[in-house]
Structure formats: C-alpha cells, structure tokens
Motif scaffolding. Structure first.
Motif, short mmCIF file in Angstrom:
data_model
loop_
_atom_site.label_atom_id
_atom_site.label_comp_id
_atom_site.label_asym_id
_atom_site.label_seq_id
_atom_site.Cartn_x
_atom_site.Cartn_y
_atom_site.Cartn_z
N LYS A 61 0.85 -1.19 0.00
CA LYS A 61 0.00 0.00 0.00
C LYS A 61 0.88 1.24 0.00
O LYS A 61 1.85 1.34 0.76
CB LYS A 61 -0.92 0.01 1.22
CG LYS A 61 -1.93 1.16 1.23
CD LYS A 61 -2.93 1.01 2.34
CE LYS A 61 -3.89 2.20 2.39
NZ LYS A 61 -4.65 2.38 1.16
N ALA A 62 0.54 2.17 -0.89
CA ALA A 62 1.27 3.44 -0.97
C ALA A 62 0.45 4.55 -0.32
O ALA A 62 -0.75 4.41 -0.10
CB ALA A 62 1.56 3.79 -2.43
N THR A 63 1.10 5.65 -0.05
CA THR A 63 0.41 6.79 0.58
C THR A 63 -0.30 7.66 -0.45
O THR A 63 -0.97 8.62 -0.09
CB THR A 63 1.42 7.65 1.36
OG1 THR A 63 2.49 8.02 0.48
CG2 THR A 63 1.98 6.88 2.55
N ARG A 64 -0.13 7.35 -1.73
CA ARG A 64 -0.79 8.10 -2.80
C ARG A 64 -1.06 7.17 -3.97
O ARG A 64 -0.47 6.09 -4.07
CB ARG A 64 0.08 9.29 -3.24
CG ARG A 64 1.46 8.90 -3.76
CD ARG A 64 2.24 10.14 -4.16
NE ARG A 64 3.63 9.87 -4.49
CZ ARG A 64 4.06 9.46 -5.69
NH1 ARG A 64 3.17 9.26 -6.66
NH2 ARG A 64 5.34 9.27 -5.92
N PRO A 65 -1.98 7.56 -4.91
CA PRO A 65 -2.26 6.71 -6.07
C PRO A 65 -1.00 6.47 -6.90
O PRO A 65 -0.17 7.36 -7.06
CB PRO A 65 -3.29 7.52 -6.86
CG PRO A 65 -3.94 8.40 -5.85
CD PRO A 65 -2.86 8.74 -4.87
#
Length: 595
Positions: free
Chosen positions: A426-430
């Motif tokens: 999971k990333a903190t942004r798209p």
C-alpha cells in the motif's frame, strides 16, 4: 498566374498532315502551334516541344506524347483518353474540362497545372508532380496516384473514390468536401491538409501522417487509421463510427463532440486530446493512453477501458454506465463527478465480454466509485513463485521510495498459497500499479543477490549481532543456559535456501571473473554453513559443472582460470571454493588430454 488567350491571331494554323511530316523528318520544335479542334488521335509526338501550343478541344486520344513538353499549353476540353503522357512536362498547362480517362501520366510534371473539372478516371499518375495544381471538382475515381506529389494542390469537391494514393504527398492540400470513399492513403502525408466536411467513408489511412490536419465534420465511418499520426489534428464533430485507430497517435487532437461509437482505439495515444462531449459508446480504448485528456461530458457507456492509462484525466460529467474498467490505471484522476450506475471490473477472454459487475445487485451510490478507486489505486499486488526474502523486500521498498519521491510503501497483506505468494503493498498516494510491479521485479532479484553475498557485512554495518540475551543469562541457572540451542531452519526452508543459493552461485560464476567469484561464492557457502546446511555437494558437483559449462561457452574463460590458478593468493586457493575450483580445473585438463 495570368493565362493568355488560347486563340491569338499570330499563331500559325498548321494542318495536321504537315505537322506529322515535319515530325517524321526529325523536327521537334512546335512551340506556340495552333491545332485547336484538330484530330490527332493515335499520333506519335514523343519528345515534341509543344510549349504554349493551342490544343483546345483537340482529339489526342491514344496519342503518344511521352516526354513531350507541353508547358503552358492550352488543352481545355481536349480528348486525351488513354493517351501516353508518361514523363511529359505539363507545368502550368490548362487542362480544365479535359478528358484524360485511363491516360498514362506516370512521372509527369503537372506543377501549377489547371485540371479543374477534368476527367481522370482510372488514369495512372504514379509519381507525378501535381504540386499547387488546380484540381477542383476533378474526377480521379480509381486513379493511380501512388508516390505522387499533391502538396498545396486545390482539390475542393474532387472525386477520389477508390483512388490509390499510397505514399502520396498532400501536405497543405485543400480537400474540402472532397470524396475519398474507400481510397487508399496508406503512409500518405497530409500534414496541415484541409479536409473539412470531406467524405472518407471506408478510407484506408494506415500509418498516414495527418499532423495538424483540419478534419472538422469529416466522415470517417469504418475507416482504417491504425498507426496513423493525428497529432494536433482537428476532428471536432467528425463522424468516426466504427473506425479503426489501433495504436494511432492522437496527442493533443481536437475531438470535441465527435462521433466515436464502436471505434477501436486500442493502445492509441490520446495524451492531451480534447474529447469533451464525444460519443464513445461501445468504443474500445483498451490500453489507450489518456494522460491530461479531457473526457468531460463524454458518453463512455458500455465502452472498454481495459488496462488503459488515465493520468490527470478530466472525467467531469462523463457517462460511464456499463463501462469495462478491468485493470485500468488511475493516477491523479477525480472520479467523483462521473455519472455511472455500475461498471464491470473484469473481462472474460473466453466469451470476450465484460465480467464482474460492480456493485452487485444495486447501483452505485454518490461518490462510491471515487472512494473505491482512491483506495484501490494505492494498492499494488506482487506475486512471487517462492517465499519472499523479507530483508531483501525491505531494501527493495526503500530503493523504490527513493526513486519515486516518498511513496511510503508498506506491506498491507501477505497471502501464501500452493502456487504463489501474494504480497499486497500500500502506498500513501495513487500509483501506476503495473509500472511499479514491473520495477519491483527488476530491483528485488538484484538486491536479493547482493544481500545473500554481503549479508554479514550489511548486518555488521547496521550493528546487528546474533542475540546472546546476556541480561537474561545472568539470571538463569547454568543448566538452562547449556540446554539453549540456536534456532534451526525448518526442512522446507532449508531446501528453499539451498536452491536459491545454488542459483545465485551459478549466476555469479557465469558472469564474474574467477578472482571475483571465489570470494562471493565462499561467502554464500559460509552463509549456508551458518544455517546448518551442508555444502559438500556444491563444492564437488555444482562448481565443477558451472566451470565446465562456461569453458564450453566462453573460450577465453579457460585462459582466465589458468591465470587465476597461477596468480591466486594462498588464502583463495586453500578456501573451500578454491579447492573445488582447482579440482574442477584438473578434471577439465584431464578430459581435454583424453580427447
């Protein structure tokens, strides 16, 4: 250009018979001759100089005029059916209303010629130069114009139905309201051409260049424009229903309110294009690039966006009910203003139809699609065929974080199965999941190799040492301390470790010089020994096999290992790897002598 009177009194009125006799006697200069309305059918006037001649209404059908010079001549309403004019010079010639049906005009020079209202049905103009020629309302149906030059030509309302214009040059040509139905324009150049309201139904424009062309209100239904270049072209309000635009380059093209129903735009480049209000119902945009593209108020009902790339795409007011969005890539794209009741998130390749309706059994709520994909776009799924090396994976994520400007990648889930091992990140942004996954598979193996080779050094640099639990030892009875034993890897893990190290050894020995791989391989063997895994088979079999294999593939390798044996320090020679190498070298020399 000011054309002169075609019937000046000063022109000599020569009889046809006299002309032919003079030609028979070797004369070729007939400049300014007046033969208006004369019957010259089938005559041979090859190489004749007819500059400025008056041949108005003359019958020259089946005449032989190859290489003739007719510069500035007047052939208005002349009959030139089936005439041979290949390589003839007709620059600035007046041919308006002339009949050149089936005429041979190959390689002819017709620069600035006036062919308005002329009939050139099935004429052969291959390689002809018609630059700046006047061809308004000309009839070129089924004519051959391959490799011809029509740059800056006037072709308004021209009939070019089923004409062959392969590789023709029509840059800046005026084709307004022209008829090009089923014409072949493969690889033709139409840069800056005016095709406003032209009819190109069923036209073949594969690999054609239409950069900055004006195609406003043009009809391109069923046209094949695959791999065509339409950069900055204006296709506003055009009709492209059912057209093929596979891999077409349409960067910054204007498609305002265009009809693109059932169009095929697979892997098309639509970056920066304006498709506001366009009708894209049932259109296939699979794999298309839509970066900075405007699809506001566009109708994408039942369209296909499989694996398409939407980066900063404007979807305000877009209709997307029934759209198939399987594996699409969203980045910095606002889905909150989309008008949509449901989408399909999967595709059945067996039935070639959308699958996995979302949501099931109901319609989307306001903002639901935005919330769903805002979360989804930050999740990356990585499938491994072997259990992950968590240390190598941690360093991989650190590398990507540096490359991609603080992605903040974390492990969301780990799901092992019989066939593969799924890691959800999971990333903190798209993010672009496909590109990121590809990068992970490039970085992870390299870091894993480096880690296996230099793990001891890395741990030392990080001041990480095996736990001794000294504080606990002081409190425990000696009997308990003596019973404590180091953790031994499970049988399955030991097998996987052994197989992975063997692969690494094979890779290292096939790519590094002997003085380099001795140390690297020794470190890997030490690592296995530390894990309680025997390495005798590697020393006796694997190293020997790799040396033999590389020697067969690379003849210079034999010189390298021979040099290593003579110059290697005693420490390297006496190491486990060094001994295995010396044994392999001796065996190889023995086999060579026997052969």
């Amino acid at each position: 250009m000011q054309y002169r009177d075609c019937h000046p009194a000063s022109k000599v009125n020569m009889q046809v018979q006299d002309l032919l006799e003079r030609y028979q006697n070797g004369e070729r200069n007939f400049a300014q001759i007046d033969l208006s309305s004369a019957n010259l059918s089938g005559v041979n006037l090859r190489d004749a100089d007819l500059t400025g001649a008056n041949l108005t209404g003359a019958n020259l059908s089946w005449a032989f005029l190859s290489r003739a010079n007719l510069t500035g001549a007047c052939l208005r309403r002349a009959d030139l059916r089936s005439a041979s004019l290949n390589n003839a010079v007709l620059n600035q010639t007046i041919l308006s209303g002339a009949n050149l049906g089936k005429a041979d005009l190959r390689m002819a020079q017709l620069e600035a010629a006036d062919l308005s209202w002329a009939v050139l049905q099935e004429a052969d103009l291959s390689g002809a130069n018609l630059q700046a020629a006047k061809l308004d309302q000309v009839n070129l149906e089924r004519a051959k114009l391959s490799n011809s030059c029509l740059a800056a030509a006037e072709l308004m309302e021209a009939n070019l139905r089923r004409a062959n214009l392969t590789s023709a040059t029509l840059d800046r040509a005026n084709l307004r309201e022209a008829h090009l139905e089923e014409a072949n324009l493969r690889e033709a150049s139409l840069i800056g051409a005016n095709l406003i309201e032209a009819n190109l139904n069923g036209v073949y424009l594969r690999q054609a260049n239409l950069t900055e062309a004006d195609l406003h209100r043009v009809v391109l239904t069923g046209a094949d424009m695959s791999e065509a270049i339409l950069t900055n072209a204006d296709l506003s309000r055009s009709n492209l229903a059912g057209a093929y635009l596979l891999k077409a380059s349409m960067s910054k093209a204007q498609l305002l309110r265009a009809n693109l129903q059932d169009v095929y735009l697979l892997r098309a480049d639509l970056n920066g294009a304006n498709l506001r209000g366009a009708d894209l119902r049932r259109a296939d945009l699979s794999g298309a690039y839509l970066s900075d593209t405007s699809l506001s108020e566009a109708d994408l009902s039942d369209a296909y966006l499989l694996e398409s790339h939407l980066i900063r795409t404007n979807l305000d007011g877009a209709q997307m009910t029934g759209c198939c969005i399987a594996n699409w890539h969203l980045e910095n794209t606002d889905c909150s203003r989309i008008n949509c009741r449901y989408v399909f998130t999967g595709f059945d390749y067996t039935t070639k139809s959308p699958a996995d309706r979302y949501p099931v059994g109901r319609d989307l709520e306001a903002g639901e699609l935005e919330r769903h994909y805002q979360e989804d776009n930050a999740v990356v799924e990585v499938y491994l065929t072997e259990p992950p090396n968590w240390e190598a994976l941690a360093f991989t994520l650190a590398q990507l974080d540096l490359e991609e400007n603080a992605l903040g990648l974390t492990i969301k889930a780990y799901k092992p199965s019989d066939d593969n091992y799924l890691i959800q990140l999971k990333a903190t942004r798209p993010v672009n999941a496909k590109a990121l996954t590809r990068r992970i598979f490039q970085v992870y193996p390299k870091i894993l190799q480096q880690l296996l080779t230099h793990r001891t050094e890395i741990l030392s640099l990080l001041a990480i040492a095996p736990q001794t639990k000294q504080s606990d030892v002081a409190l425990e009875p000696a009997s308990q301390v003596n019973r404590a034993a180091p953790e031994v890897p499970s049988h399955d893990r030991r097998i996987r470790l052994y197989q992975e190290v063997v692969r690494q050894i094979q890779h290292i020995m096939m790519n590094q010089a002997p003085d380099q791989f001795v140390q690297s391989v020794q470190q890997l063997l030490d690592y296995l020994n530390h894990q309680g895994i025997a390495t005798e088979a590697i020393q006796k079999k694997v190293i020997s096999q790799v040396i033999t294999q590389r020697a067969k593939q690379d003849k210079s390798f034999c010189d390298h290992i021979q040099r290593w044996e003579k110059t290697a320090p005693d420490v390297a020679r006496s190491s486990a790897v060094g001994q295995a190498m010396r044994f392999a070298i001796a065996q190889m020399w023995a086999d060579t002598k026997q052969n």
